[in-house]
Write a protein that holds these residues in place. Structure first.
Motif, short mmCIF file in Angstrom:
data_model
loop_
_atom_site.label_atom_id
_atom_site.label_comp_id
_atom_site.label_asym_id
_atom_site.label_seq_id
_atom_site.Cartn_x
_atom_site.Cartn_y
_atom_site.Cartn_z
N MET A 222 0.73 -1.18 -0.17
CA MET A 222 0.21 0.22 0.29
C MET A 222 1.48 0.98 0.19
O MET A 222 0.50 2.02 -0.99
N HIS A 223 1.99 0.97 0.84
CA HIS A 223 2.63 2.09 0.39
C HIS A 223 3.85 2.75 -0.89
O HIS A 223 3.74 3.77 -1.04
N TYR A 224 3.93 1.43 -1.13
CA TYR A 224 4.97 1.59 -2.17
C TYR A 224 3.73 1.50 -3.32
O TYR A 224 4.17 3.04 -4.38
N ARG A 225 2.76 1.98 -3.53
CA ARG A 225 1.54 1.76 -4.38
C ARG A 225 0.77 3.22 -4.15
O ARG A 225 0.48 4.15 -5.31
N TYR A 226 0.54 3.95 -2.83
CA TYR A 226 0.02 5.50 -2.69
C TYR A 226 1.11 5.87 -1.58
O TYR A 226 1.32 5.77 -0.57
N PRO A 227 2.04 6.19 -2.21
CA PRO A 227 3.26 6.86 -1.46
C PRO A 227 2.78 8.31 -0.54
O PRO A 227 3.21 8.79 0.41
N ASP A 228 2.03 9.18 -1.64
CA ASP A 228 1.54 10.32 -0.41
C ASP A 228 0.17 9.80 0.50
O ASP A 228 -0.43 10.67 1.13
N SER A 229 -0.06 8.70 0.37
CA SER A 229 -1.30 8.48 1.27
C SER A 229 -0.95 8.14 2.43
O SER A 229 0.26 7.72 3.15
#
Length: 267
Positions: A222-229
């Motif tokens: 999740m962090h890799y796919r959505y780094p700004d989340s």
């Protein structure tokens, strides 16, 4: 003679050192403030290292068979994690969390002592016993710290004071913890093959261990796919720790535990 009778002496010394460590953080020192803080944190941790080593020698086996014995290892590893993060990022609150949680584990062991007998069932007499348990305990300690960082990050997020370095710290803890968690799964599979003839049997403990591994893998992706989340990622990390807790001791209270071959770790 059971070496456990000396536990209170070592634990008391460690707790006093950690209390002094936390007290020094609110006292204004004229010189380098970091050195005495680290010194007392390390002295308390060293006290538990010495006790655990001596207990190991006295029992003639690794003190890793019961929940009470594994709590000793948390009192060893948590100060180490707190000291390293304090040196690297100067997070006082994370150092204090590590010392407080180590104190909690020691207190539980003092009021609820385990059997600490010398018996070690045949399944545990394996070369994989020590590395499997040690890497798991260390990974749990790291991932527990990451969950506190996640909760702290959510608190700061809702206050509108969130900073990106909070998630970066969580990532550093998770990446290392996940690596050790993966090693724990691998060592456990090799151990199972040696003890029961199969790498994987869908034992309740094995199943929850895999769910824990998947939980942290989801966080990483999740962090890799959505780094700004920020919020969803931190919530995922906090929930992953809930799965870890169920794997660690929650499984023992589930109906399926009766069919588990891992129940010998309780006592």
């Amino acid at each position: 003679m059971n070496y456990w009778i000396y536990f209170s002496n070592y634990a008391f010394f460690a707790i006093i050192c950690w209390l002094i460590c936390m007290l020094l953080q609110v006292v204004k020192l004229k010189r380098n403030k970091m050195l005495p803080i680290l010194l007392f944190a390390a002295l308390g941790g060293l006290s538990m290292v010495v006790f655990t080593y001596n207990l190991w020698q006295n029992l003639g086996r690794p003190p890793m068979r019961t929940l009470g014995e594994t709590r000793l290892w948390y009192a060893v590893f948590l100060p180490v994690i707190g000291i390293i993060t304090y040196i690297r990022w100067q997070y006082k609150w994370l150092l204090n969390y590590s010392l407080v949680m180590a104190t909690v584990f020691l207190t539980i062991n003092y009021f609820n002592p385990d059997t600490y007998n010398k018996a070690l069932m045949p399944a545990l007499q394996s070369v994989w016993f020590v590395p499997h348990v040690l890497v798991y305990i260390f990974s749990y300690a790291l991932l527990a710290a990451s969950s506190i960082v996640a909760c702290y990050g959510l608190f700061e997020y809702y206050r509108g004071k969130y900073k990106n370095n909070i998630l970066q710290l969580a990532n550093n803890l998770v990446y290392v913890g996940f690596g050790f968690l993966s090693l724990g799964l691998l060592f456990g599979a090799l151990w199972a093959k040696e003890a029961w003839g199969h790498y994987w049997t869908w034992d309740p403990k094995e199943t929850w261990a895999m769910l824990t591994w998947l939980g942290y893998l989801i966080y990483i992706h999740m962090h890799y796919r959505y780094p700004d989340s920020v919020k969803p990622v931190l919530i995922t990390l906090a929930l992953a720790f809930v799965i870890l807790l169920l794997c660690w001791f929650g499984v023992n209270y589930m109906p399926s535990s009766a069919q588990s071959v891992h129940t010998y770790t309780n006592g």
